[in-house]
Design an enzyme around this catalytic site. Sequence first.
Site, PDB file in Angstrom:
ATOM      1  N   HIS A   1       3.608  -7.396   1.891  1.00 28.03           N
ATOM      2  CA  HIS A   1       2.980  -8.257   2.883  1.00 28.03           C
ATOM      3  C   HIS A   1       1.975  -9.204   2.235  1.00 28.03           C
ATOM      4  CE1 HIS A   1       0.278  -4.765   2.504  1.00 28.03           C
ATOM      5  NE2 HIS A   1      -0.718  -5.629   2.757  1.00 28.03           N
TER       6      HIS A   1
ATOM      7  N   ARG B   1      -1.012  -4.993  -6.092  1.00 28.14           N
ATOM      8  CA  ARG B   1      -0.751  -6.435  -6.060  1.00 28.14           C
ATOM      9  C   ARG B   1       0.471  -6.733  -6.920  1.00 28.14           C
ATOM     10  NH1 ARG B   1      -4.976  -7.915  -8.622  1.00 28.14           N
ATOM     11  NH2 ARG B   1      -6.363  -7.727  -6.826  1.00 28.14           N
TER      12      ARG B   1
ATOM     13  N   HIS C   1       0.841  -1.195   0.000  1.00 31.43           N
ATOM     14  CA  HIS C   1       0.000   0.000   0.000  1.00 31.43           C
ATOM     15  C   HIS C   1       0.878   1.248   0.000  1.00 31.43           C
ATOM     16  CE1 HIS C   1      -3.154  -2.796   0.896  1.00 31.43           C
ATOM     17  NE2 HIS C   1      -2.685  -3.059   2.089  1.00 31.43           N
TER      18      HIS C   1
ATOM     19  N   GLU D   1      -2.044  -0.259   8.174  1.00 28.36           N
ATOM     20  CA  GLU D   1      -3.014  -1.194   8.734  1.00 28.36           C
ATOM     21  C   GLU D   1      -2.421  -2.026   9.858  1.00 28.36           C
ATOM     22  OE1 GLU D   1      -4.158  -3.207   5.178  1.00 28.36           O
ATOM     23  OE2 GLU D   1      -2.538  -4.663   5.276  1.00 28.36           O
TER      24      GLU D   1
END
Length: 243
Positions: free
Chosen positions: A97, A117, A22, A39
Amino acid sequence: FDRFPILIKFIDAAKPLSVQIHPDDEYAFSNEKEFGKNEMWYVMDAEEGAYLYCGFKRPVTEQEVRERLANNTITEVLNKVSVKKGDVIFIPAGTIHAIGAGILICEIQQNSNSTYRVYDYDRVDKEGHKRPLHVDKALDVMCFEPYEQRAFGLLEPQEKDGNVVQQLSLCKYFQCEKYQIQEQQTLYVDESSFVSLVILDGNGIITSGEEKISFHAGDSIFIAAGRKAVHVEGTCELITTRI
C-alpha cells in the site's frame, strides 16, 4: 499490553509516500519482537484526482515483484484507488500500500513499528542517500493476490438519537465508529475498553461527571475505561475508537 495498543495519526501527504507492507502478528513476533500491523484509513480531505494504492490489481508472483521493484515499475501492477473525503480503506497486514499526494488521512492502527518499505520513488535526502528498503522481509509477508475491497466492518450510516452514526471498521484489534452530531450525543463507556475521540470537524463541549472539556476540529480526546456516560454537545463529526 506492554504498550498502548493503538496509534492514531493525521497524515497530510503533500507528496506520494513510500510503498510498504506490514507483517501480521505471527511474523512480527518472530522477527521484530512486537505486534504486526493492521490499519484503517479515513480520508479527511483529498484534492481532485487524488489516489492511493492498496494491494495488487491482478495476481502477481514473487519473481515479478522482485523484477518490478528493481526496474521501478511496481506501481504498474498496484491497485489504484481514487479517493474523496469520507472514504474508508482497511489495510490488512500483508497488503502492499501507499498514500498518494494531496490526501489528508486519519490513520488508526495497531501500535507497531513493523513497516517494510519496498519502493520510495528513488528519492534521496540532502546528502544524496536513499532510505533503506526491506524487500526480503516484505516478500515473506506479502499477499500476491488481487486486493478485494471487503467491508471489514464498514456499514451504512444509521440514525441514532437524532444523529447519524456509521461503523467504519470492526476487527480483532480495534472498532471505529463515525458520529455526525447535530446538537448532542451521549456515549457510554465500560470497563472493557477506553474510548478515543478524534474530532474531524466542528466544535463543542464534552462532559463526564464533574469534568468538562471544549474541543475543536483536529483534537484528540482520551476517555479511560470505566462505567460512565460521556455527553457531547455541539455540531461536529468525530470518530470513536475502542479495542
